[in-house]
Design an enzyme around this catalytic site. Structure first.
Site, PDB file in Angstrom:
ATOM      1  N   PRO A  61      -0.380  -3.105   2.932  1.00 48.09           N
ATOM      2  CG  PRO A  61       1.112  -2.788   1.173  1.00 48.09           C
ATOM      3  CD  PRO A  61       0.981  -2.611   2.654  1.00 48.09           C
ATOM      4  CB  CYS A  62      -4.636  -6.921   1.648  1.00 44.92           C
ATOM      5  SG  CYS A  62      -4.821  -6.842  -0.145  1.00 44.92           S
TER       6      CYS A  62
END
Length: 401
Positions: A75-76
């Protein structure tokens, strides 16, 4: 090396879009993980029982099997912590967990996927996230190439751009997959339009189970229906009375600017006054691919999610079509929200398959990694008799296999 012997480990797999593309290309997915239980149940139903429902930071890396390829993308939201590796930053740990697995397994190739925002993101010390990642992978022995690809260029009916960091221990540059579909280029396969993507699906029903209303009109529909006579999740989407009234005014290919002031909410009026936001309250253009599908495609105010000729939001099945999941791919979810999360977060399988098929040439070609490494050394030391002997021997081994 045979296709079915190329072993793959998937990280942050979600419902399995990236993994499915590699499976379709003949790879052997032997282990995967994700933290969302519903996504893992979907994965088990469609891909295999080898997925582990657990936070990657809590998994003993020694239990992850060896593999030729590692795929996935964390996840960013953790990228702000990449500048300094803070053990107390759980978000940063997700990025470094991917790195740690790669370092532990030492695959021949890894594929790291993420949003385009990673290219402009800055770490806590002001350095660029993408540069830090590249160096971190190089420090553990990988040659790195970075590409930004548009899913529409690979037959996905969606203009979805994503960054791919591709690392290898073969000592060579790995190119991007060859583009197969184009935007208005004569004598080339054209981008798949929204109409081509979903026009054969019956209108939504209460239970979502439907048959097809016509024979396939294009290659894409035939591909999606390859193993299906009917499908699921074509469920009537809910919209509030206000949203239903708003939707009526948006023309195909249009957006919030089509909505009359007397019908507009305060938020829409604010959008009108400030401009931008092309896809907000967007209705599909039947002649073009969709824009990027997000995890809120049940809402009109986030993305282009209104059906091109019916006054409603697109369905879960239509979302799956825009992501290039085949019609025999079914979702498991205990909540309505997680249906949309699983679909919106996925890597389009057709884009994944393009990568998987492309990487075969690097995983199966000769000379092997050892010969390539020796050849590079020979360029620096062309008269070294030891290197000449090693190069001849390495290639002789290849010829005898």
């Amino acid at each position: 090396m045979k296709k079915n012997k190329i072993k793959v480990v998937g990280l942050f797999s979600g419902c399995g879009g990236l993994d499915l593309g590699f499976k379709q290309a003949g790879y052997d997915i032997i282990w995967a993980n994700d933290i969302l239980k519903d996504a893992c149940e979907t994965y088990k139903l469609n891909i295999g029982n080898h997925i582990i429902n657990e936070d990657i930071t809590k998994i003993n890396l020694e239990t992850i099997p060896s593999a030729d390829v590692i795929i996935g993308g964390p996840p960013c939201q953790g990228f702000s912590g990449i500048g300094k590796r803070d053990p107390n930053d759980d978000r940063s740990a997700l990025v470094y967990s991917y790195l740690d697995v790669v370092n532990r397994i030492q695959p021949k190739i890894f594929l790291f996927e993420n949003v385009t925002g990673i290219k402009s993101s800055k770490a806590s010390d002001g350095s660029k996230v993408i540069d830090n990642l590249k160096k971190a992978f190089e420090d553990i022995g990988y040659h790195i190439n970075i590409y930004t690809l548009n899913a529409a260029d690979y037959g996905v009916p969606q203009k979805r751009k994503r960054v791919f960091i591709i690392g290898n221990k073969l000592g060579t540059d790995i190119t991007a997959p060859t583009q197969t579909h184009f935007d208005n280029v004569p004598d080339k396969k054209q981008w798949v339009s929204s109409f081509e993507a979903i026009s054969d699906l019956e209108s939504p029903t209460e239970n979502g189970n439907i048959k097809y209303k016509q024979e396939p009109i294009c290659d894409y529909q035939s591909l999606m229906r390859k193993n299906s006579n009917e499908t699921t999740l074509q469920i009537i989407p809910y919209s509030s009375p206000t949203d239903k009234e708003i939707i009526k005014h948006v023309k195909p290919g249009g957006n919030y600017m089509d909505i009359p002031d007397e019908v507009s909410t305060k938020r829409i009026m604010y959008f009108k006054s400030t401009g931008g936001r092309t896809t907000t309250y967007g209705r599909l253009d039947p002649e073009k691919p969709n824009y990027t599908l997000n995890t809120h495609f049940n809402r009109p105010n986030i993305g282009c999610n209104i059906h091109y000729n019916e006054d409603r939001m697109i369905t879960i099945r239509e979302g799956l079509r825009f992501q290039s999941f085949p019609d025999d791919f079914h979702l498991i979810s205990k909540t309505k929200r997680n249906y949309y999360v699983q679909v919106g977060n996925a890597v389009p399988p057709l884009l994944s398959k393009a990568w998987a098929e492309h990487l075969l040439q690097y995983l199966t070609e000769k000379p092997d990694a050892k010969a390539i490494h020796i050849a590079k050394s020979l360029k620096r030391q062309p008269h070294n008799p030891k290197l000449v002997k090693e190069y001849v021997f390495a290639n002789a081994e290849n010829q005898s296999e």
